[in-house]
Motif scaffolding. Structure first.
Motif, PDB file in Angstrom:
ATOM      1  N   GLU B  79      20.078  50.576  71.579  1.00  0.00           N
ATOM      2  CA  GLU B  79      20.424  49.349  72.300  1.00  0.00           C
ATOM      3  C   GLU B  79      19.608  49.204  73.587  1.00  0.00           C
ATOM      4  N   TRP B  80      19.601  50.250  74.413  1.00  0.00           N
ATOM      5  CA  TRP B  80      18.921  50.135  75.713  1.00  0.00           C
ATOM      6  C   TRP B  80      17.401  50.234  75.595  1.00  0.00           C
ATOM      7  N   THR B  81      16.930  50.795  74.479  1.00  0.00           N
ATOM      8  CA  THR B  81      15.481  50.876  74.271  1.00  0.00           C
ATOM      9  C   THR B  81      14.886  49.494  73.984  1.00  0.00           C
ATOM     10  N   HIS B  82      15.742  48.508  73.692  1.00  0.00           N
ATOM     11  CA  HIS B  82      15.253  47.125  73.615  1.00  0.00           C
ATOM     12  C   HIS B  82      14.646  46.678  74.942  1.00  0.00           C
ATOM     13  N   LEU B  83      15.240  47.142  76.042  1.00  0.00           N
ATOM     14  CA  LEU B  83      14.839  46.640  77.366  1.00  0.00           C
ATOM     15  C   LEU B  83      14.108  47.672  78.220  1.00  0.00           C
ATOM     16  N   VAL B 103      15.358  54.561  66.718  1.00  0.00           N
ATOM     17  CA  VAL B 103      14.858  54.343  68.079  1.00  0.00           C
ATOM     18  C   VAL B 103      13.366  53.980  68.041  1.00  0.00           C
ATOM     19  N   ASP B 104      12.617  54.632  67.154  1.00  0.00           N
ATOM     20  CA  ASP B 104      11.171  54.380  67.056  1.00  0.00           C
ATOM     21  C   ASP B 104      10.903  52.919  66.725  1.00  0.00           C
ATOM     22  N   GLN B 105      11.695  52.384  65.807  1.00  0.00           N
ATOM     23  CA  GLN B 105      11.499  50.987  65.408  1.00  0.00           C
ATOM     24  C   GLN B 105      11.762  50.034  66.571  1.00  0.00           C
ATOM     25  N   VAL B 106      12.881  50.247  67.256  1.00  0.00           N
ATOM     26  CA  VAL B 106      13.207  49.385  68.405  1.00  0.00           C
ATOM     27  C   VAL B 106      12.121  49.489  69.471  1.00  0.00           C
ATOM     28  N   ALA B 107      11.669  50.713  69.748  1.00  0.00           N
ATOM     29  CA  ALA B 107      10.696  50.920  70.822  1.00  0.00           C
ATOM     30  C   ALA B 107       9.375  50.234  70.487  1.00  0.00           C
TER      31      ALA B 107
END
Lengths: 323, 323
Positions: B79-83, B103-107
């Motif tokens: 969630e927070w890795t979006h921002l 997390v890798d995908q979001v980052a």
């Protein structure tokens, strides 16, 4: 398969030949030597003259330089980095920045990759000092060496007139290590951290007491240490003191808040110093080839290399099996 | 200055606040919490609601996530890795690959950088397994934990009916460690490697023998171990067993040639587990910001990170001072 050449075949070169046999993704192309190749007793590898190496550009992924730091590596590493990716174990700590600069320039100009000063100190011990000091910035690092044979100190003994042969052991002060681990704050001198023990074979007629005095007062080598000297026969030296064990400890004692103590300790206990150093060189040879494939040219040290580059396993395997 | 936010303020969050004070290149922007900010007793940091964090994009270099692995981090880190660039200590070993992928995908989609599963295990112990196995491929790695408090096992004790409070220590078998270091080849079961010791406070009227039996036969947690149970008073538990020491050993015993033994050992002796883990997170927060500046977006683990990225010192300083 990673194609490896060994340059120089002493104890370290032999260690590299042995280590390559333990790594399934590597093959040894040959040993390159200044001696006549026929006189080199390898354990299966073909031996060639140094001249023949020049012709091998394109057939070798990485050269592991197994010469000495005093006179071989300062010229050999820059020289061979013109043509090849290289690894060395240059260990004259004070001259590493200068060596790095020289090799880095050659590597960048020739689009090769070199990892210098690998092994265990410099090398794994340097890594542990870096990790520990970065994680616990309020703290103190002490490095202890031994028990093990110091080639430099053994050589110094052998240069004394009247000495036929000698071996010197560096011995860490285990009482001091114990106190540091228990969190004691100590102000340590050179003499507090290590002892030196010498096994010396004398020529017939040499004076024991005169030579003992010469040893324990020798500046840089022994004067700052408590040194014990034993005079023994050549046959006892050959039987009891020709193995090359070594090892040591990097001990970092830090504080995270008020007086909360945290201790990080890294120990090596090595039955063969040259074989272990060789194993480190071989793992970094793998990293060197990977960097070169990524066109990351220039000189590097262990401090620069992502840990996973040492392993033949994939990122996915490492995350699954080691994290 | 590296601007850091703490998300979640328990023992680990407090440890991060303390660690940031030891690092001169870092400043703490604030603590972000699900509780009402006024109720959070920080050691100087300002506390805010989670909602307020969303407004801070651009003002924070990295968020250190200090929630738990069971329920917080699996949703919070993605969630927070979006921002933001993020660091977590996700330690459910079996679920790390899945967490990494998410997390890798979001980052990558949001051009942020995240380093997951930092701390000491997973974390520093993983690194030591990787280095040791890469250098000595013919060998065996054993990890021992303790002596230290296991929160998971302590929680399991507290869930038993009749138990008011409890603390569980994991204790490594020092005899086994000694034998492995001496080069003995052992086939080890779970029971051989660790003991468990429980300090338990009972409700008035609870039956000691019944509860002891329930503990030592509890599957997954205690049944496979030799477990000792002590019944004590709440005041004794509070006085003697509320510190959070921990530590452990990664021991790799390898062979380089024939029977030449080489031992690599990494030990941690920690008076505060959460403060030490926090110190590791803070060092990797520095690496995370550096990766993000280089536009190296995506998820990483400690296995990927060049060691020098943990340090505030320049490459030149590190080569001069640590090699």
């Amino acid at each position: 398969m990673i194609k490896v050449a060994i340059i120089g075949y002493g104890n370290l070169g032999r260690g590299v030949e042995r280590a390559i046999k333990q790594n399934e993704d590597m093959e040894l192309v040959g040993v390159y030597t200044r001696r006549t190749p026929e006189s080199v007793q390898t354990e299966g590898a073909k031996a060639f003259t140094m001249d023949q190496l020049t012709l091998k550009k394109g057939d070798i992924d990485v050269c592991i330089l197994c010469g000495g730091s005093a006179t071989d590596l300062p010229t050999q590493t820059p020289e061979w980095t013109h043509l090849f990716n290289t690894i060395d174990s240059f260990d004259t700590h004070a001259k590493i920045p200068e060596h790095f600069t020289k090799v880095d320039q050659v590597a960048k100009e020739n689009q090769t990759t070199s990892i210098i000063s690998t092994g265990w100190d410099p090398g794994l011990f340097s890594l542990n000092r870096l990790y520990a000091q970065s994680i616990l910035p309020v703290g103190e690092t002490n490095t202890f060496w031994g028990k093990g044979v110091s080639q430099g100190h053994s050589d110094a003994l052998r240069r004394i007139e009247g000495v036929i042969d000698a071996v010197q052991y560096t011995i860490p002060n285990s009482e001091v290590i114990k106190k540091l681990k228990a969190g004691e704050q100590l102000t340590l001198t050179t003499r507090d951290k290590h002892f030196r023990e010498c096994f010396v074979v004398l020529e017939v007629g040499a004076e024991e007491e005169k030579i003992r005095e010469e040893i324990i007062s020798m500046p840089n080598y022994f004067a700052d240490y408590d040194t014990e000297v034993h005079f023994i026969s050549q046959s006892e030296l050959d039987q009891e003191h020709k193995a090359m064990p070594h090892g040591g400890t990097v001990l970092h004692t830090g504080i995270t808040h008020k007086n909360t103590k945290q201790v990080i300790e890294y120990n090596l206990d090595l039955q063969s110093n040259p074989e272990f150093t060789a194993s480190v060189l071989v793992a970094y040879a793998r990293a060197c080839v990977r960097l070169a494939k990524e066109k990351q040219f220039g000189a590097y040290t262990v401090l620069d290399i992502p840990p996973k580059y040492l392993s033949p396993r994939t990122d996915e395997e490492l995350r699954k099996e080691l994290l």
